[in-house]
Design an enzyme around this catalytic site. Structure first.
Site, PDB file in Angstrom:
ATOM      1  N   ASP A 138       5.161  26.447  44.414  1.00  0.00           N
ATOM      2  CA  ASP A 138       5.651  26.401  43.733  1.00  0.00           C
ATOM      3  C   ASP A 138       4.367  24.994  43.024  1.00  0.00           C
ATOM      4  OD1 ASP A 138       7.475  26.110  41.276  1.00  0.00           O
ATOM      5  OD2 ASP A 138       8.571  24.578  42.107  1.00  0.00           O
ATOM      6  N   ASP A 166       6.169  22.066  40.577  1.00  0.00           N
ATOM      7  CA  ASP A 166       8.144  21.041  40.626  1.00  0.00           C
ATOM      8  C   ASP A 166       8.686  20.994  41.686  1.00  0.00           C
ATOM      9  OD1 ASP A 166       6.622  19.771  37.770  1.00  0.00           O
ATOM     10  OD2 ASP A 166       7.359  21.509  37.020  1.00  0.00           O
TER      11      ASP A 166
END
Length: 226
Positions: A14, A16
């Site tokens: 991922d 953020d």
């Protein structure tokens, strides 16, 4: 008790909250949206992390036409892409990305390509060559589609991949895809990742000989939660 290492063939990352800390801009944008809609900003932010914007809007304003959410999402993406003030690397991100550079890995993010490039660039974090972004999926996290596509891009079964996530929606997506999950940062521990670390400084990456895969070692501060 020390947290046992995890073995993998590929890593799915991922963005953020996992590689870059974009909380400052996420809060600015979503608090403005919440105020405009008369919603509680803290509740909006609780839902927003890890999801595509239109999926957050659909959950918070059920019954609103999808095309309205899509239009507002486009406007919000433009705001987020142009606002990178306060976007910084998660501690340990540079060293972690350097360690995995020769290893199979891909980005799996709810951001679109432009936003991912803006935030990774602002934080000075290397962009993976393989990426699954918002344009590549039909459903937002917590749907597992993005992680399943990421595993397919790497050429590995989902069970042979380890995902790195910070949000409840992202962790749920990776677990639903059949992957083990390293939860990164303060939000992750409440959502049942396989291992929880404070940040990326708590991970050491070992490349196994003869192409046998990857072993992830964890600092004493890490906890096995599942």
């Amino acid at each position: 008790m020390p947290t046992p290492p995890l073995a993998a063939r590929g890593l799915l990352l991922d963005m953020d909250g996992t590689l870059v800390n974009s909380d400052a801009v996420v809060e600015r944008v979503w608090r403005r949206w919440a105020a405009d809609k008369g919603l509680d900003a803290d509740e909006v932010l609780r839902v927003a992390h890890g999801r595509q914007g239109h999926a957050t809007m659909a959950e918070l304003l059920p019954g609103r036409p999808a095309e309205v959410n899509a239009a507002e999402n486009e406007a919000m993406l433009a705001q987020e892409t142009s606002d990178v003030e306060g976007v910084v690397p998660v501690p340990g991100a540079h060293a972690f990305m350097a360690a995995i550079e020769p290893l199979p890995h891909a980005l799996v993010t709810s951001a679109d390509t432009a936003l991912a490039a803006a935030r990774m660039g602002a934080a000075g974090v290397r962009m993976p060559r393989l990426r699954v972004t918002a344009e590549n999926v039909s459903a937002s996290k917590p749907d597992p589609e993005g992680f399943l596509k990421g595993a397919a891009e790497l050429g590995f079964a989902p069970a042979d991949c380890v995902a790195f996530e910070d949000s409840g929606a992202g962790i749920a997506a990776a677990l639903a895809a059949g992957m083990r999950v390293v939860g990164v940062g303060p939000r992750a521990g409440d959502h049942g990742p396989t291992v929880h670390v404070r940040d990326l400084t708590g991970i050491r990456v070992e490349e196994l000989p003869d192409g046998a895969g990857i072993r992830l070692h964890f600092a004493e501060t890490a906890t096995a939660t599942a």
